[in-house]
Design a protein around this motif. Structure first.
Motif: not given
Length: 90
Positions: A30-43, A45-50, A83-90
């Protein structure tokens, strides 16, 4: 050939308790991460998604702008660009 005996449950079903699943141990994490903290953490972790999301939104916005300006050829070009970036990954 032996006949099977009656099957008796190991423990009665208790709806207030979580089910027991063999090989699974739930962790109380149970962690009480705010939306901003979680967004920065996930970003971090995987910066290509944003970056991909921003590129998709930019191509869509520019395509809609071109459509509004009457540049249908350029607008049509931007639709597959989204969709060009997504199509090139497959």
């Amino acid at each position: 050939m032996a006949t099977p005996g009656p099957v008796t449950p190991e423990a009665p079903f208790e709806p207030s308790q979580p089910p027991v699943i063999e090989g699974f141990s739930p962790s109380v994490h149970s962690t009480s991460e705010s939306f901003k903290e979680k967004f920065l953490h996930k970003t971090r972790e995987n910066p290509m998604v944003p970056i991909g999301c921003l590129g998709t939104v930019a191509a869509l916005t520019y395509g809609l702008y071109c459509f509004h300006q009457g540049q249908s050829q350029r607008s049509q070009l931007m639709m597959p660009t989204r969709t060009a970036p997504r199509a090139s990954w497959s």
